[in-house]
Design a protein around this motif. Sequence first.
Motif, PDB file in Angstrom:
ATOM      1  N   PRO A  63       0.827  -1.220   0.000  1.00 42.41           N
ATOM      2  CA  PRO A  63       0.000   0.000   0.000  1.00 42.41           C
ATOM      3  C   PRO A  63       0.854   1.260   0.000  1.00 42.41           C
ATOM      4  CG  PRO A  63      -0.761  -1.586   1.642  1.00 42.41           C
ATOM      5  CD  PRO A  63       0.560  -2.070   1.143  1.00 42.41           C
ATOM      6  N   GLY A  64       0.299   2.303  -0.571  1.00 44.27           N
ATOM      7  CA  GLY A  64       1.007   3.573  -0.617  1.00 44.27           C
ATOM      8  C   GLY A  64       0.907   4.327   0.700  1.00 44.27           C
ATOM      9  N   THR A  65       1.386   5.557   0.677  1.00 41.14           N
ATOM     10  CA  THR A  65       1.432   6.392   1.874  1.00 41.14           C
ATOM     11  C   THR A  65       0.905   7.776   1.550  1.00 41.14           C
ATOM     12  OG1 THR A  65       3.414   5.217   2.641  1.00 41.14           O
ATOM     13  CG2 THR A  65       2.939   7.337   3.661  1.00 41.14           C
ATOM     14  N   ARG A  66       0.068   8.312   2.439  1.00 38.16           N
ATOM     15  CA  ARG A  66      -0.401   9.683   2.294  1.00 38.16           C
ATOM     16  C   ARG A  66       0.626  10.613   2.927  1.00 38.16           C
ATOM     17  NH1 ARG A  66      -5.051  12.786   1.586  1.00 38.16           N
ATOM     18  NH2 ARG A  66      -5.139  14.698   2.854  1.00 38.16           N
ATOM     19  N   VAL A  67       1.010  11.640   2.191  1.00 38.04           N
ATOM     20  CA  VAL A  67       1.956  12.633   2.707  1.00 38.04           C
ATOM     21  C   VAL A  67       1.307  14.009   2.611  1.00 38.04           C
ATOM     22  CG1 VAL A  67       4.065  11.340   2.267  1.00 38.04           C
ATOM     23  CG2 VAL A  67       3.077  12.703   0.430  1.00 38.04           C
ATOM     24  N   GLU A  68       1.650  14.870   3.565  1.00 36.72           N
ATOM     25  CA  GLU A  68       1.029  16.182   3.643  1.00 36.72           C
ATOM     26  C   GLU A  68       2.081  17.276   3.732  1.00 36.72           C
ATOM     27  OE1 GLU A  68      -1.602  15.847   6.964  1.00 36.72           O
ATOM     28  OE2 GLU A  68      -3.113  14.737   5.809  1.00 36.72           O
ATOM     29  N   ALA A  69       1.623  18.515   3.695  1.00 35.29           N
ATOM     30  CA  ALA A  69       2.534  19.656   3.726  1.00 35.29           C
ATOM     31  C   ALA A  69       3.504  19.542   4.899  1.00 35.29           C
ATOM     32  CB  ALA A  69       1.734  20.949   3.837  1.00 35.29           C
ATOM     33  N   GLY A  70       4.783  19.711   4.609  1.00 37.65           N
ATOM     34  CA  GLY A  70       5.828  19.604   5.619  1.00 37.65           C
ATOM     35  C   GLY A  70       6.510  18.264   5.649  1.00 37.65           C
ATOM     36  N   ASP A  71       5.914  17.233   5.036  1.00 38.13           N
ATOM     37  CA  ASP A  71       6.536  15.914   4.977  1.00 38.13           C
ATOM     38  C   ASP A  71       7.588  15.878   3.867  1.00 38.13           C
ATOM     39  OD1 ASP A  71       4.738  15.203   6.916  1.00 38.13           O
ATOM     40  OD2 ASP A  71       3.421  14.062   5.573  1.00 38.13           O
ATOM     41  N   VAL A  72       8.571  14.995   4.033  1.00 33.58           N
ATOM     42  CA  VAL A  72       9.596  14.781   3.007  1.00 33.58           C
ATOM     43  C   VAL A  72       9.739  13.277   2.797  1.00 33.58           C
ATOM     44  CG1 VAL A  72      12.000  15.126   2.313  1.00 33.58           C
ATOM     45  CG2 VAL A  72      10.834  16.862   3.701  1.00 33.58           C
ATOM     46  N   VAL A  73       9.789  12.847   1.531  1.00 28.72           N
ATOM     47  CA  VAL A  73       9.902  11.428   1.204  1.00 28.72           C
ATOM     48  C   VAL A  73      11.221  11.178   0.476  1.00 28.72           C
ATOM     49  CG1 VAL A  73       8.808   9.452   0.085  1.00 28.72           C
ATOM     50  CG2 VAL A  73       7.397  11.344   0.933  1.00 28.72           C
ATOM     51  N   LEU A  74      11.940  10.133   0.909  1.00 28.60           N
ATOM     52  CA  LEU A  74      13.122   9.650   0.192  1.00 28.60           C
ATOM     53  C   LEU A  74      12.733   8.377  -0.547  1.00 28.60           C
ATOM     54  CD1 LEU A  74      15.990   9.938   2.858  1.00 28.60           C
ATOM     55  CD2 LEU A  74      15.211  11.650   1.213  1.00 28.60           C
ATOM     56  N   LEU A  75      13.060   8.304  -1.828  1.00 28.52           N
ATOM     57  CA  LEU A  75      12.743   7.141  -2.646  1.00 28.52           C
ATOM     58  C   LEU A  75      14.029   6.577  -3.237  1.00 28.52           C
ATOM     59  CD1 LEU A  75       9.747   8.828  -4.428  1.00 28.52           C
ATOM     60  CD2 LEU A  75       9.534   6.882  -2.886  1.00 28.52           C
ATOM     61  N   ARG A  76      14.286   5.305  -2.950  1.00 25.27           N
ATOM     62  CA  ARG A  76      15.482   4.653  -3.502  1.00 25.27           C
ATOM     63  C   ARG A  76      15.100   3.925  -4.777  1.00 25.27           C
ATOM     64  NH1 ARG A  76      17.708  -0.456  -2.905  1.00 25.27           N
ATOM     65  NH2 ARG A  76      16.289  -1.026  -1.205  1.00 25.27           N
ATOM     66  N   GLY A  77      15.738   4.281  -5.875  1.00 23.30           N
ATOM     67  CA  GLY A  77      15.439   3.683  -7.165  1.00 23.30           C
ATOM     68  C   GLY A  77      16.181   2.376  -7.374  1.00 23.30           C
ATOM     69  N   PRO A 150      15.812   1.688   2.913  1.00 28.82           N
ATOM     70  CA  PRO A 150      14.596   1.055   2.392  1.00 28.82           C
ATOM     71  C   PRO A 150      14.149   1.772   1.123  1.00 28.82           C
ATOM     72  CG  PRO A 150      14.092   2.419   4.291  1.00 28.82           C
ATOM     73  CD  PRO A 150      15.591   2.396   4.176  1.00 28.82           C
ATOM     74  N   HIS A 151      13.181   1.185   0.433  1.00 24.20           N
ATOM     75  CA  HIS A 151      12.732   1.783  -0.827  1.00 24.20           C
ATOM     76  C   HIS A 151      12.033   3.123  -0.594  1.00 24.20           C
ATOM     77  CE1 HIS A 151      13.745  -1.460  -3.594  1.00 24.20           C
ATOM     78  NE2 HIS A 151      13.362  -2.304  -2.661  1.00 24.20           N
ATOM     79  N   ARG A 152      11.424   3.276   0.584  1.00 26.79           N
ATOM     80  CA  ARG A 152      10.704   4.517   0.838  1.00 26.79           C
ATOM     81  C   ARG A 152      10.874   4.910   2.297  1.00 26.79           C
ATOM     82  NH1 ARG A 152       5.433   3.268  -0.949  1.00 26.79           N
ATOM     83  NH2 ARG A 152       4.858   2.553   1.110  1.00 26.79           N
ATOM     84  N   VAL A 153      11.320   6.138   2.523  1.00 28.55           N
ATOM     85  CA  VAL A 153      11.431   6.687   3.877  1.00 28.55           C
ATOM     86  C   VAL A 153      10.564   7.937   3.931  1.00 28.55           C
ATOM     87  CG1 VAL A 153      12.958   7.726   5.593  1.00 28.55           C
ATOM     88  CG2 VAL A 153      13.781   5.814   4.197  1.00 28.55           C
ATOM     89  N   VAL A 154       9.624   7.968   4.865  1.00 30.03           N
ATOM     90  CA  VAL A 154       8.735   9.126   5.022  1.00 30.03           C
ATOM     91  C   VAL A 154       9.100   9.846   6.317  1.00 30.03           C
ATOM     92  CG1 VAL A 154       6.370   9.940   5.245  1.00 30.03           C
ATOM     93  CG2 VAL A 154       6.882   7.981   3.764  1.00 30.03           C
ATOM     94  N   LEU A 155       9.468  11.101   6.185  1.00 29.16           N
ATOM     95  CA  LEU A 155       9.802  11.937   7.334  1.00 29.16           C
ATOM     96  C   LEU A 155       8.699  12.968   7.494  1.00 29.16           C
ATOM     97  CD1 LEU A 155      13.489  12.318   6.244  1.00 29.16           C
ATOM     98  CD2 LEU A 155      12.704  10.929   8.140  1.00 29.16           C
ATOM     99  N   ARG A 156       8.089  12.996   8.666  1.00 30.96           N
ATOM    100  CA  ARG A 156       6.905  13.818   8.872  1.00 30.96           C
ATOM    101  C   ARG A 156       7.256  15.246   9.278  1.00 30.96           C
ATOM    102  NH1 ARG A 156       2.979  11.327   6.072  1.00 30.96           N
ATOM    103  NH2 ARG A 156       2.755   9.146   6.688  1.00 30.96           N
ATOM    104  N   ARG A 157       6.257  16.101   9.091  1.00 25.42           N
ATOM    105  CA  ARG A 157       6.384  17.515   9.450  1.00 25.42           C
ATOM    106  C   ARG A 157       6.895  17.636  10.887  1.00 25.42           C
ATOM    107  NH1 ARG A 157       3.813  22.157   7.478  1.00 25.42           N
ATOM    108  NH2 ARG A 157       3.726  23.874   8.965  1.00 25.42           N
ATOM    109  N   GLY A 158       7.898  18.458  11.092  1.00 25.25           N
ATOM    110  CA  GLY A 158       8.479  18.633  12.411  1.00 25.25           C
ATOM    111  C   GLY A 158       9.745  17.828  12.614  1.00 25.25           C
TER     112      GLY A 158
END
Length: 318
Positions: A63-77, A150-158
Motif C-alpha cells: 500500500p502507498g502512503t499519504r503525505v502532507e505539507a511539511g513531509d519529506v519522502v526519500l525514494l530509492r530507485g 529502504p525503498h521509501r522513507v517518510v519523514l513527517r512535518r516537524g
Amino acid sequence: MDVVSGLLDGPRARGAFLLRSHLTAPWGMRIEDESPLTIVPVLRGSAWLGPGEPGTAVAEEHPGTRVEAGDVVLLRGPDHYVVTDSPTTVPTVVVGPNPQDCRAVDGGPSPMTVFGVRSWGNDLDGETVLLTGTYPMDGAVGRRLLRMLPHRVVLRRGEIDATVVDLLAREVVQDLPGQESVLDRLLDLLLISCLRTWISRPDAPGRFRADTDHAVGHALRLLHDEPARPWSVELLAREVGLSRAAFSRRFTALVGEPPMAYLTGWRLDLAADLLLADDGATVASVARAVGYSTPFALSAAFKRVRGISPAEHRRRAA
C-alpha cells in the motif's frame, strides 16, 4: 568518514534534476525516471505515493502512503512509483528517464503545462505543490551504501528543519549565475538532514547504529579512511581495544558481515569508482590505492565478486 558522510560520498549532487509541481485534483503521475535516489518535499496540500497503480497486485501487496505539507519522502530507485492526489486516482501522465520525456499514458502529449523556471503542473494556483529532486549518480560506493536504505522513507512535518526546505523551494525557481551549484548544495543539505533524522530512529538498520558504537564505529572509520593499510581482524581489534573474538562478534552483529568481508567490499567499490574517476589511472595504481599488493590480485578479486575484470568494468562504463 562517518556514516552520513559515507552515504553522501557517492550520491553528492552534480547537476541534479529539480522540479516544482503545481497541481489541482484529479491528477496522477507514473514516475519511470529510474533515478537512484529521489527526494520529494510536500510544500502545500497532500499527495498519495506508492509503488503501484490502484487496482494492481503491486498496490494491493504494498500500500502507498499519504503525505502532507511539511513531509519529506526519500525514494530509492530504480523502481517505478506513482504519485497521485488520492489512492483511487489512476495516473494520466508518465515521466521517463529523460527530463523531456513526459507524456500522457496513452502516448499523446502531456496534459501538464510548463509555468516557468523548473515549474510545471496542471494549475499554477493548485492546492498541492510538490518539489522533486533527483540524484543522477552511479558511483559504486554510493550504490553500496544506498542499498542499506529502504525503498521509501517518510519523514513527517516537524522531523525536518523547514528552513532548508523553504530555501530550496525558493531557489528552485530562480535562474541566477551559479544557480545549478546552489541547488546541488541545497539538495545535499536537505538529504543530510533527512538521513540524520532517519538514522536516529530506533528502527534504523544496525549498520547505521554501528557508527555510534565506540569500537565498531572507530573500526569503520579506520577502514574508510585507510583502505590501503594491511588490515587484519587482530590489528583492528587492537586499534579499538577489544580481543579478536569479541571485536569480530560485535562487528558482525552490528554491521551484518565480518570485518574482512566488509573491507573487501569497500575496497572493490572504491576501486570501481577510481577506475572511472581518472582516465589515467591504471589497474596497478588503483590496486595500490585500495590495498592490493599487485594488479593481478585486484583483478582476481574484482572478477570473483563482480563477475567482470577491471578493464571490462571501465569499458562498459565508457
